[in-house]
Design an enzyme around this catalytic site. Structure first.
Site, PDB file in Angstrom:
ATOM      1  N   GLU A 186       0.826  -1.205   0.000  1.00 50.46           N
ATOM      2  CA  GLU A 186       0.000   0.000   0.000  1.00 50.46           C
ATOM      3  C   GLU A 186       0.860   1.255   0.000  1.00 50.46           C
ATOM      4  O   GLU A 186       1.861   1.339   0.708  1.00 50.46           O
ATOM      5  CB  GLU A 186      -0.941  -0.003   1.205  1.00 50.46           C
ATOM      6  N   CYS A 221       3.447   8.543   0.180  1.00 50.81           N
ATOM      7  CA  CYS A 221       3.844   7.756   1.344  1.00 50.81           C
ATOM      8  C   CYS A 221       4.212   6.362   0.846  1.00 50.81           C
ATOM      9  O   CYS A 221       3.370   5.635   0.315  1.00 50.81           O
ATOM     10  CB  CYS A 221       2.690   7.701   2.347  1.00 50.81           C
ATOM     11  N   CYS A 246       5.190  -5.648   8.960  1.00 52.92           N
ATOM     12  CA  CYS A 246       6.217  -5.040   9.805  1.00 52.92           C
ATOM     13  C   CYS A 246       6.391  -5.894  11.054  1.00 52.92           C
ATOM     14  O   CYS A 246       5.424  -6.419  11.610  1.00 52.92           O
ATOM     15  CB  CYS A 246       5.798  -3.620  10.207  1.00 52.92           C
ATOM     16  N   CYS A 269       4.068  -1.973  16.813  1.00 54.96           N
ATOM     17  CA  CYS A 269       3.604  -0.816  17.577  1.00 54.96           C
ATOM     18  C   CYS A 269       2.091  -0.942  17.796  1.00 54.96           C
ATOM     19  O   CYS A 269       1.348  -1.327  16.899  1.00 54.96           O
ATOM     20  CB  CYS A 269       3.925   0.474  16.823  1.00 54.96           C
ATOM     21  N   CYS A 286      -0.585   0.726  15.320  1.00 55.73           N
ATOM     22  CA  CYS A 286      -0.353   0.603  13.884  1.00 55.73           C
ATOM     23  C   CYS A 286      -0.966  -0.675  13.331  1.00 55.73           C
ATOM     24  O   CYS A 286      -0.646  -1.777  13.802  1.00 55.73           O
ATOM     25  CB  CYS A 286       1.143   0.640  13.595  1.00 55.73           C
ATOM     26  N   CYS A 331      -2.167   7.955   8.937  1.00 55.32           N
ATOM     27  CA  CYS A 331      -1.042   7.453   9.731  1.00 55.32           C
ATOM     28  C   CYS A 331      -1.495   6.310  10.637  1.00 55.32           C
ATOM     29  O   CYS A 331      -2.442   6.442  11.405  1.00 55.32           O
ATOM     30  CB  CYS A 331      -0.482   8.604  10.569  1.00 55.32           C
TER      31      CYS A 331
END
Length: 403
Positions: free
Chosen positions: A145, A158, A165, A169, A172, A388
């Protein structure tokens, strides 16, 4: 192809907070964060996987002298990547190479490289604010993405550096996936190629700003990220200004110095808490690399005249008190920096909510009052899962539609 770096650690368990501590976010269920296949697939060689230096190395291995290899590499990157956005793909055959003045000795090695994009558009999700979330499909079916964010003077992309990942976090969506695999340099570059053509077709400001703030931790794939940046900033190729390329990290301390050695791009550090206890609760990387070590590495490695951008996601009742602004100001003191305050977006942990407008304004005023250069990033693309902390959430709830 070299297998890029994969982080060694699995996110450790976080100790319970003590009495009087701020409320802890909900803990994500324990699971492996790095999958066995988390590496760059070995499909046929692609031209976009090379910057000019690595292309020259390939040509030297093909029998060219060092000077001839460098000269041919420069001609090739200009021919393949230097055209205006939206222009037809340049010819890639022996006649085209000969027209560039490339000797026959180099043809076989060059024509073995695939010049075409390694990604295709799987879905385009336009937001009400004109942001565009792109879901791109790689040759192995992996979904990547990117987010195209138009502005009055320039458009920003972005960019993602991994599929998933490993850093987990708490705020996220991408971290919920674990790390599926690394992206090759060409897959990073191809996000830009595709987005640049789309931006040109939309008729707004040109794509001139790149932020590595998409899926993944760029420092966990640093070799491929640096190679992509070198090609993207090569004036013979895409020609992005290094000052308009920003790489964001959660704070992988031992990669900060190699990053500055390998690229002239800007650095952003995702901080998100004013002390170790709270940062560790939402960012497991802080266990291995606590805030003192992070600050010391930045102070030691930041090149002269450069500033680091600290990203501080604001959560209601967790890290947004006036006293937290005081602690944050004390932490960044002595560093050449700016702080980007980001009201959180809906994510995987419902306990982490955005603050009220009053608390946001009070935090920013308090931080600015300490002389800290403070910016506020307003949400863009939230309604299509492109803001974000939201990437990889919506696209995996359902199969992507055809573009």
């Amino acid at each position: 192809m070299r297998v890029p770096e994969i982080p060694e650690e699995i996110a450790p368990a976080v100790d319970a907070v003590g009495a009087g501590d701020p409320p802890a976010p909900a803990q994500v269920a324990a699971r492996p964060l790095i999958r066995r296949s988390a590496r760059v697939p070995r499909w046929s060689a692609r031209l976009a996987d090379h910057d000019a230096a690595s292309l020259a190395e390939l040509l030297r291995a093909a029998g060219g002298s060092a000077s001839a290899a460098r000269s041919v590499a420069g001609k090739v990157v200009r021919h393949a990547f230097g055209a205006e956005p939206g222009a037809p793909a340049p010819a890639w055959d022996a006649a085209a190479l000969a027209a560039l003045g490339v000797g026959a000795w180099a043809h076989e090695a060059l024509l073995a490289l695939d010049p075409g994009p390694s990604l295709e558009i799987a879905e385009q999700a336009p937001s009400t604010d004109d942001t565009l979330r792109l879901v791109l499909r790689a040759r192995d079916g992996a979904l990547i993405e990117s987010v195209l964010i138009p502005g009055p003077a320039r458009t920003t992309l972005c960019v993602s550096s991994q599929v998933g990942c490993a850093r987990a976090c708490a705020f996220c969506e991408t971290g919920r996936l674990g790390l599926e695999r690394q992206l090759a340099a060409g897959e990073i570059v191809d996000q830009v190629r595709i987005a640049r053509a789309i931006a040109a077709g939309r008729g707004g400001a040109p794509l001139r700003n790149l932020v590595f703030m998409g899926m993944g931790e760029p420092f966990d794939n640093l070799g491929e990220v640096l190679k992509a940046i070198r090609l993207l900033t090569d004036p013979r190729a895409f020609g992005f200004a290094p000052s308009h390329v920003t790489v964001s990290t959660v704070g992988v301390v031992d990669k900060i110095e190699p990053f500055f050695r390998g690229a002239r791009a800007e650095l952003a550090v995702s901080l998100n808490a004013p002390d170790d206890a709270r940062r560790q609760a939402i960012m497991p990387v802080n266990v291995r690399f606590p805030m003192a070590a992070l600050k010391e590495a930045l102070a030691r490695s930041l090149p002269p005249g450069r500033r680091v951008l600290f990203e501080y996601v604001l959560f209601d009742g967790y890290n947004d008190a006036p006293e937290d602004a005081d602690l944050l100001a004390a932490y960044v003191a002595g560093l050449r920096c700016r702080v980007n305050v980001i009201p959180c977006n809906p994510g995987p942990d419902p306990a982490l909510r955005p603050p009220s407008a009053e608390r946001l304004d009070a935090f920013v005023a308090r931080l600015s009052g300490h002389g800290v250069t403070t910016l506020v990033r307003r949400p863009r693309g939230r309604d299509v899962g492109g803001a974000c902390g939201q990437l990889a959430g919506m696209a995996r709830l359902r199969p992507p539609s055809t573009a």
